[in-house]
Design a protein around this motif. Structure first.
Motif, PDB file in Angstrom:
ATOM      1  N   THR A   1      -1.914  -0.217   4.564  1.00  0.00           N
ATOM      2  CA  THR A   1      -2.704   0.974   5.529  1.00  0.00           C
ATOM      3  C   THR A   1      -3.711   0.631   5.803  1.00  0.00           C
ATOM      4  O   THR A   1      -4.313  -0.403   5.851  1.00  0.00           O
ATOM      5  CB  THR A   1      -2.642   2.063   4.249  1.00  0.00           C
ATOM      6  OG1 THR A   1      -3.527   1.517   3.173  1.00  0.00           O
ATOM      7  CG2 THR A   1      -1.466   2.692   3.516  1.00  0.00           C
TER       8      THR A   1
ATOM      9  N   ASN B   1      -8.812  -2.557   6.256  1.00  0.00           N
ATOM     10  CA  ASN B   1     -10.116  -2.428   6.577  1.00  0.00           C
ATOM     11  C   ASN B   1     -11.021  -3.000   5.218  1.00  0.00           C
ATOM     12  O   ASN B   1     -11.975  -3.616   5.305  1.00  0.00           O
ATOM     13  CB  ASN B   1     -10.663  -1.140   6.913  1.00  0.00           C
ATOM     14  CG  ASN B   1     -10.411  -0.437   8.327  1.00  0.00           C
ATOM     15  OD1 ASN B   1     -10.438  -1.508   9.112  1.00  0.00           O
ATOM     16  ND2 ASN B   1      -9.844   0.587   8.442  1.00  0.00           N
ATOM     17  N   ALA B   2     -10.499  -2.748   3.912  1.00  0.00           N
ATOM     18  CA  ALA B   2     -11.059  -3.007   2.786  1.00  0.00           C
ATOM     19  C   ALA B   2     -11.113  -4.552   2.679  1.00  0.00           C
ATOM     20  O   ALA B   2     -12.009  -5.281   2.243  1.00  0.00           O
ATOM     21  CB  ALA B   2     -10.626  -2.209   1.771  1.00  0.00           C
TER      22      ALA B   2
ATOM     23  N   ASN C   1      -6.689   1.773   4.996  1.00  0.00           N
ATOM     24  CA  ASN C   1      -7.510   1.608   4.031  1.00  0.00           C
ATOM     25  C   ASN C   1      -7.677   0.223   3.689  1.00  0.00           C
ATOM     26  O   ASN C   1      -8.576  -0.617   3.439  1.00  0.00           O
ATOM     27  CB  ASN C   1      -7.514   2.737   2.956  1.00  0.00           C
ATOM     28  CG  ASN C   1      -8.747   2.499   2.010  1.00  0.00           C
ATOM     29  OD1 ASN C   1      -9.624   2.640   2.300  1.00  0.00           O
ATOM     30  ND2 ASN C   1      -8.028   2.542   0.722  1.00  0.00           N
ATOM     31  N   THR C   2      -6.242  -0.579   3.433  1.00  0.00           N
ATOM     32  CA  THR C   2      -6.228  -1.531   2.628  1.00  0.00           C
ATOM     33  C   THR C   2      -6.607  -2.766   3.824  1.00  0.00           C
ATOM     34  O   THR C   2      -7.468  -3.766   3.248  1.00  0.00           O
ATOM     35  CB  THR C   2      -4.724  -1.916   2.176  1.00  0.00           C
ATOM     36  OG1 THR C   2      -4.268  -0.914   1.355  1.00  0.00           O
ATOM     37  CG2 THR C   2      -4.447  -3.133   1.877  1.00  0.00           C
TER      38      THR C   2
ATOM     39  N   SER D   1       0.870  -1.243  -0.152  1.00  0.00           N
ATOM     40  CA  SER D   1      -0.089   0.109   0.025  1.00  0.00           C
ATOM     41  C   SER D   1       1.000   1.270   0.083  1.00  0.00           C
ATOM     42  O   SER D   1       2.141   1.222   0.135  1.00  0.00           O
ATOM     43  CB  SER D   1      -0.736   0.048   1.341  1.00  0.00           C
ATOM     44  OG  SER D   1      -1.782  -1.169   1.426  1.00  0.00           O
TER      45      SER D   1
ATOM     46  N   TYR E   1      -4.467   6.876  13.591  1.00  0.00           N
ATOM     47  CA  TYR E   1      -5.591   5.690  12.860  1.00  0.00           C
ATOM     48  C   TYR E   1      -5.579   4.623  13.904  1.00  0.00           C
ATOM     49  O   TYR E   1      -6.574   3.927  13.974  1.00  0.00           O
ATOM     50  CB  TYR E   1      -4.836   5.178  11.628  1.00  0.00           C
ATOM     51  CG  TYR E   1      -4.883   6.070  10.312  1.00  0.00           C
ATOM     52  CD1 TYR E   1      -6.120   6.293   9.903  1.00  0.00           C
ATOM     53  CD2 TYR E   1      -3.890   6.763  10.007  1.00  0.00           C
ATOM     54  CE1 TYR E   1      -6.409   7.281   8.811  1.00  0.00           C
ATOM     55  CE2 TYR E   1      -3.814   7.496   8.797  1.00  0.00           C
ATOM     56  CZ  TYR E   1      -5.309   7.688   8.250  1.00  0.00           C
ATOM     57  OH  TYR E   1      -5.291   8.771   7.173  1.00  0.00           O
TER      58      TYR E   1
END
Length: 177
Positions: free
Chosen positions: A85, A90-91, A87-88, A11, A125
């Motif tokens: 990251t 959680n996705a 985002n990665t 990421s 985060y």
């Protein structure tokens, strides 16, 4: 020595700029490395993509192939998602596969490919409850999570410190044996 294939999926976090050295170290350990990047990571490394392709001997991928196109990578023996990251992570835990990297690892769970993930998030985060839930979800699906005392420890926003790449590579070595 039999060559094992490692998908190294990255990421867009600052340690991604060290990926050439990580690929070289993985190769020294006997891995054939295929490098996948999130779209932003690919953008960050745009000037290095041809060199990374030459280093790995495989196309660097950041997008899905088109239907009917042949696979350009050999089958994976293990997958390392690092740096991963917020985002990665959680996705992936939610199964949101609009990005190539997340699609590969979501499908790899069903294929039972050994996987490790090492997040790269700052302490702000890390306080978001979604991160802990997502990491637990990945653990529950059999992914080795390298986070906290057993891996990456969040840093203060803006703080720079070494990313524990060797720990991540040790993990995939151990997963495959």
């Amino acid at each position: 020595m039999t060559t094992r294939t490692l998908y190294l999926l990255c990421s867009a976090a600052p340690p991604v700029f060290e990926v050439a050295g990580v690929v070289a170290e993985a190769q020294r350990r006997g891995w054939d490395v295929c490098l996948g990047l999130t779209p932003t990571a690919a953008d960050w490394l745009e000037d290095s993509l041809s060199g990374l392709t030459a280093l790995t001997g495989h196309p660097v991928r950041s997008r899905y192939k088109r239907p009917g196109d042949s696979d350009v990578w050999p089958k994976a023996d293990a997958i390392l998602v690092a740096p991963a990251t917020f985002n990665t992570v959680n996705a992936w835990a939610l199964g949101l596969t609009d990005r190539f990297v997340v699609g590969v690892v979501a499908e790899a769970i069903g294929k039972e490919i050994p996987m490790a993930v090492m997040p790269c998030v700052n302490s702000a985060y890390a306080r978001h409850r979604a991160l802990d839930r997502s990491l637990q979800e990945l653990r529950d699906m059999g992914v080795e999570v390298l986070y906290g005392e057993s891996g990456f420890e969040p840093n203060a926003p803006g703080e720079k410190r070494p990313y524990p790449w060797a720990l991540a590579l040790d993990s995939v070595d151990r997963l495959v044996g």
